[in-house]
Design an enzyme around this catalytic site. Structure first.
Site, PDB file in Angstrom:
ATOM      1  N   ASP A 159       9.940  -4.712   0.130  1.00  0.00           N
ATOM      2  CA  ASP A 159       9.195  -4.261   1.519  1.00  0.00           C
ATOM      3  C   ASP A 159       8.941  -2.750   1.311  1.00  0.00           C
ATOM      4  OD1 ASP A 159       9.065  -4.537   4.533  1.00  0.00           O
ATOM      5  OD2 ASP A 159      10.269  -2.844   4.662  1.00  0.00           O
TER       6      ASP A 159
ATOM      7  N   GLU B  88       5.162  -5.940  -1.353  1.00  0.00           N
ATOM      8  CA  GLU B  88       4.402  -6.046   0.021  1.00  0.00           C
ATOM      9  C   GLU B  88       3.721  -5.010   0.340  1.00  0.00           C
ATOM     10  OE1 GLU B  88       4.169  -5.349   4.301  1.00  0.00           O
ATOM     11  OE2 GLU B  88       5.939  -4.605   3.248  1.00  0.00           O
TER      12      GLU B  88
END
Length: 491
Positions: free
Chosen positions: A193, A233
């Site tokens: 992330d 991501e």
């Protein structure tokens, strides 16, 4: 990672329960649909300021959801994907609270990134102007230590998400602790992330620097040694995404969702075809996620042309707002508390005006595009915008983060468009052609996506002007034809 459809969901928001409830749901009534599940942050607490993406304790499962043993049990039934929140930790985390209490004497002092770590003499206006940030305003938040001293900590996203200095021994130890827990408890895939923001350098954009590329590569190799695969991501300019894909296990194809919408709105596939000819093959494909519908990935960057022009992006966004009867406008940008610059907050179903056939077209394009498809729980059930939750929280992304119950899930699974989508998922999972060679052809309103492996073929043909769509699957023994209009009208 199996090349079959995966589910993206919160453990609590889909079932109204936790990991055990999710396990039961995947076993029945969702049996046979998903080879894996991306469980969105299940760390303590799941109801922080960013729905779990601001963990107070990244190494602790929120007890309202279950335990590490529950997660390991679920992993015996399906591939588990989990988030390694690389860039930041909560301002309420024990580590940061220790920093506030003890200042430089804290063992975690070096774990959190401060302005003077990157700009020892203070940041200049010119340097600040170069920094890329997904939200407007300063990337620093002033925090007062117990001693009374004020320190500017780096906060890329919100003032409750304190950036980690991943180059410090304390920062590295923090991430290694979580990696080890993941590997010991059945996690097979890790979503990195916000990893593109992890390394900051003065005089740069502090986003996807060369050092960030190297860091992602190193972190991926560490995960691989522990038996896990990583997915980066990153929302960014499409050419950057192509370059990132060469250096990591997998990336997300975030350009695909806006390009599909553009194709359906304009009844023109030219931009989509151009992208599918060069898009990364080692990707995960999505239409909707917990973060909204990304826009920046298909647009221009400064003077660099995008897959779509600035005018086309404007038309796309305004079409979403119109199709959702203005609901998405209430949840996007300055209208809600999360003013992300790269997304529109809306369910994909509402973005298409709740048109069942167009929704089936969109999913068919996704499933036939290169990559492993992921379906968000709201998208699986063709959920509408949750305006009640948006009004309650004033968090834009909550419009597409509904709280459901097992009873509601079973009810939505009976909806014709959902039944059609489930059949489409099974068709995608059942053909080995998708492990073979891919060819895209199209012009204007006509699109054809081909997959071939040995004697197996899978072909999607769409005519957007005539609203016609068919799927052909060929095997050794037979040829099967499916009409998308018929599939989404099951009674």
């Amino acid at each position: 990672m199996k090349n079959q459809v995966q589910l993206i969901t919160y453990a609590d928001r889909l079932t109204g329960g936790g990991l055990e409830s999710l396990n039961r749901l995947l076993d029945e009534p969702l049996s046979g649909l998903f080879s894996g599940v991306h469980i969105l942050p299940f760390f303590y607490p799941i109801d922080g300021s960013d729905a779990g993406f601001d963990p107070i304790d990244h190494a602790h499962i929120d007890p309202r959801l279950g335990t590490w043993d529950n997660l390991k049990s679920l992993s015996e039934q399906t591939e588990i994907m989990a988030d390694l929140i690389v860039n930041h930790a909560s301002a309420q985390s024990p580590e940061f609270m220790d920093v506030l209490s003890k200042g430089p004497d804290s063992e975690f002092w070096s774990m959190f990134l401060k302005e003077n770590d990157v700009f020892p003499g203070g940041i200049t206006e010119e340097q600040a102007g170069k920094i890329y940030r997904p939200r407007p305003g300063s990337c620093f938040s002033s925090k007062m230590l117990k001693s009374g001293e004020k320190v500017n900590f780096w906060t890329t996203f919100t003032d409750n998400q304190i950036d980690i200095n991943v180059e410090s021994p304390a920062g590295q130890a923090y991430l290694q602790k979580v990696l080890k827990l993941f590997s010991e408890n059945g996690v097979k895939i890790i979503r990195l992330d916000a990893a593109g923001y992890a390394i900051k350098r003065a005089g740069t954009s502090c986003f996807m620097t060369d050092e960030a590329f190297a860091f992602i590569d190193q972190l991926s190799k560490q995960a691989n040694v522990l038996g896990m695969e990583t997915v980066a991501e990153i929302h960014s300019y499409y050419k950057t995404q192509v370059e990132v894909a060469k250096k990591v296990n997998r990336v997300y194809d975030f350009a695909l969702p806006p390009l599909i919408l553009h194709s359906l709105f304009k009844q023109n596939v030219d931009a989509l075809v151009s992208w599918l000819q060069i898009s990364p093959r080692n990707c995960l494909t999505v239409l909707d996620t917990h973060d909204g519908i990304g826009i920046i990935d298909a647009g221009p960057q400064g003077d660099k042309p995008g897959l779509l022009s600035a005018d086309e992006i404007d038309h796309l966004v305004e079409s979403i707002h119109a199709n959702s009867n203005g609901e998405s406008r209430k949840a996007t940008g300055a209208a809600a508390s999360n003013v992300d610059l790269y997304q529109v907050n809306c369910t994909y179903y509402d973005a298409l005006g709740r048109d069942d056939l167009l929704y089936m077209f969109a999913r068919a394009i996704q499933f036939f595009s290169p990559g492993v498809p992921q379906v968000y729980y709201g998208g699986l059930l063709a959920m509408q915008n949750d305006m009640d939750l948006l009004e309650k929280t004033n968090v834009g992304r909550d419009i597409n983060r509904p709280y459901l119950t097992e009873m509601l899930v079973e009810s939505r699974l009976k909806a014709p468009v959902v039944k059609g989508l489930c059949q489409l998922i099974k068709l995608r999972n059942g053909s080995s052609a998708f492990d073979g060679e891919f060819v895209v052809k199209g012009f204007g309103s006509q699109l054809a996506l081909y997959w071939e492996k040995g004697t197996e073929e899978a072909i999607l043909r769409l005519d957007l002007a005539k609203l016609q769509g068919t799927i052909t699957l060929k095997t050794d023994d037979d040829v099967f034809h499916y009409d998308l209009a018929e599939m989404c009208t099951f009674s």
